[in-house]
Design an enzyme around this catalytic site. Structure first.
Site, PDB file in Angstrom:
ATOM      1  N   GLN A   1       0.852  -1.191   0.000  1.00  0.00           N
ATOM      2  CA  GLN A   1       0.000   0.000   0.000  1.00  0.00           C
ATOM      3  C   GLN A   1       0.886   1.237   0.000  1.00  0.00           C
ATOM      4  O   GLN A   1       1.088   1.877   1.028  1.00  0.00           O
ATOM      5  CB  GLN A   1      -0.888  -0.027   1.253  1.00  0.00           C
ATOM      6  CG  GLN A   1      -1.917   1.050   1.310  1.00  0.00           C
ATOM      7  CD  GLN A   1      -3.103   0.760   0.429  1.00  0.00           C
ATOM      8  OE1 GLN A   1      -3.560  -0.358   0.345  1.00  0.00           O
ATOM      9  NE2 GLN A   1      -3.594   1.776  -0.219  1.00  0.00           N
ATOM     10  N   PHE A   2       1.431   1.588  -1.167  1.00  0.00           N
ATOM     11  CA  PHE A   2       2.348   2.729  -1.232  1.00  0.00           C
ATOM     12  C   PHE A   2       1.685   4.028  -0.808  1.00  0.00           C
ATOM     13  O   PHE A   2       2.351   4.954  -0.368  1.00  0.00           O
ATOM     14  CB  PHE A   2       2.971   2.857  -2.633  1.00  0.00           C
ATOM     15  CG  PHE A   2       2.116   3.555  -3.640  1.00  0.00           C
ATOM     16  CD1 PHE A   2       2.282   4.920  -3.869  1.00  0.00           C
ATOM     17  CD2 PHE A   2       1.150   2.868  -4.351  1.00  0.00           C
ATOM     18  CE1 PHE A   2       1.502   5.569  -4.803  1.00  0.00           C
ATOM     19  CE2 PHE A   2       0.369   3.507  -5.282  1.00  0.00           C
ATOM     20  CZ  PHE A   2       0.537   4.870  -5.510  1.00  0.00           C
ATOM     21  N   THR A   3       0.362   4.092  -0.863  1.00  0.00           N
ATOM     22  CA  THR A   3      -0.331   5.334  -0.486  1.00  0.00           C
ATOM     23  C   THR A   3      -0.194   5.647   1.002  1.00  0.00           C
ATOM     24  O   THR A   3      -0.428   6.787   1.415  1.00  0.00           O
ATOM     25  CB  THR A   3      -1.813   5.292  -0.889  1.00  0.00           C
ATOM     26  OG1 THR A   3      -2.451   4.181  -0.253  1.00  0.00           O
ATOM     27  CG2 THR A   3      -1.963   5.174  -2.401  1.00  0.00           C
TER      28      THR A   3
END
Length: 150
Positions: free
Chosen positions: A78-80
Site C-alpha cells: 500500500q504505497f499510499t
C-alpha cells in the site's frame, strides 16, 4: 515502513475477478515501504505484529496474540500509506520506495511473518488493481511506523 493492521473475521484480495488470497480470523495488514526502510525495520515490525495482543481471551479481554488464536494474515502492499499531504491537496509519493527497493522488502516482510507464525501469509499482487474486502472485527485497527520505534 508503515503498517495498518486490521483485526478481521475474514478478508480477501481479488484481482481481475479472481480471488488471490482469502482468510478467516486474523489480520489484514496494509504495508507502506519507504526509500530508507531496511531489514531491521522488517524484523521490528514482525516482532510487534506477532506479539500484538488484540484478540479476546475467555474473559473478553484483548490479551491474546495472532499465534494464540491460530489466526491468518494477508499482507497488501500500500504505497499510499507513504503519502505526504503537507502541501496542497494532491498527495506526494516522494517518500515511497521505488519498485526495485519495495518489492524485495515486501517479499521479505511476508516471508518473515510466515516464519514467525509458522503459517503461510496471503498476499496481494504488487502494483495490481486489487479489490480488498474485509469484515473488521471490533473494529480493531492499529497503525505502526518504524520511524517511531522508541
Amino acid at each position: 515502513m508503515k503498517i495498518v493492521i486490521q483485526r478481521v473475521s475474514r478478508a480477501s484480495v481479488t484481482i481481475d475477478g479472481n480471488v488471490k488470497s482469502a482468510i478467516g480470523r486474523g489480520y489484514l495488514i496494509l504495508l507502506g515501504i519507504g526509500s530508507n526502510d531496511t531489514d531491521d525495520d522488517i524484523q521490528w515490525l514482525v516482532k510487534k505484529v506477532v506479539g500484538l495482543r488484540v484478540f479476546d481471551d475467555a474473559n473478553g479481554v484483548m490479551n491474546l496474540s495472532i499465534g494464540d488464536v491460530g489466526g491468518d494474515i494477508i499482507v497488501v502492499s500500500q504505497f499510499t500509506l507513504m503519502a505526504s499531504t503537507k502541501k496542497g491537496n494532491r498527495p506526494s509519493w516522494i517518500k515511497a520506495a521505488p519498485h526495485h527497493i519495495s518489492i524485495p522488502l515486501y517479499n521479505r516482510f511476508c516471508e518473515a511473518l510466515s516464519a514467525a507464525t509458522g503459517k503461510s501469509v496471503g498476499t496481494g499482487e504488487f502494483g495490481a488493481d486489487m479489490k480488498v474486502e474485509l469484515l473488521n472485527d471490533g473494529p480493531v485497527t492499529i497503525c505502526m511506523d518504524t520511524e517511531h520505534k522508541e
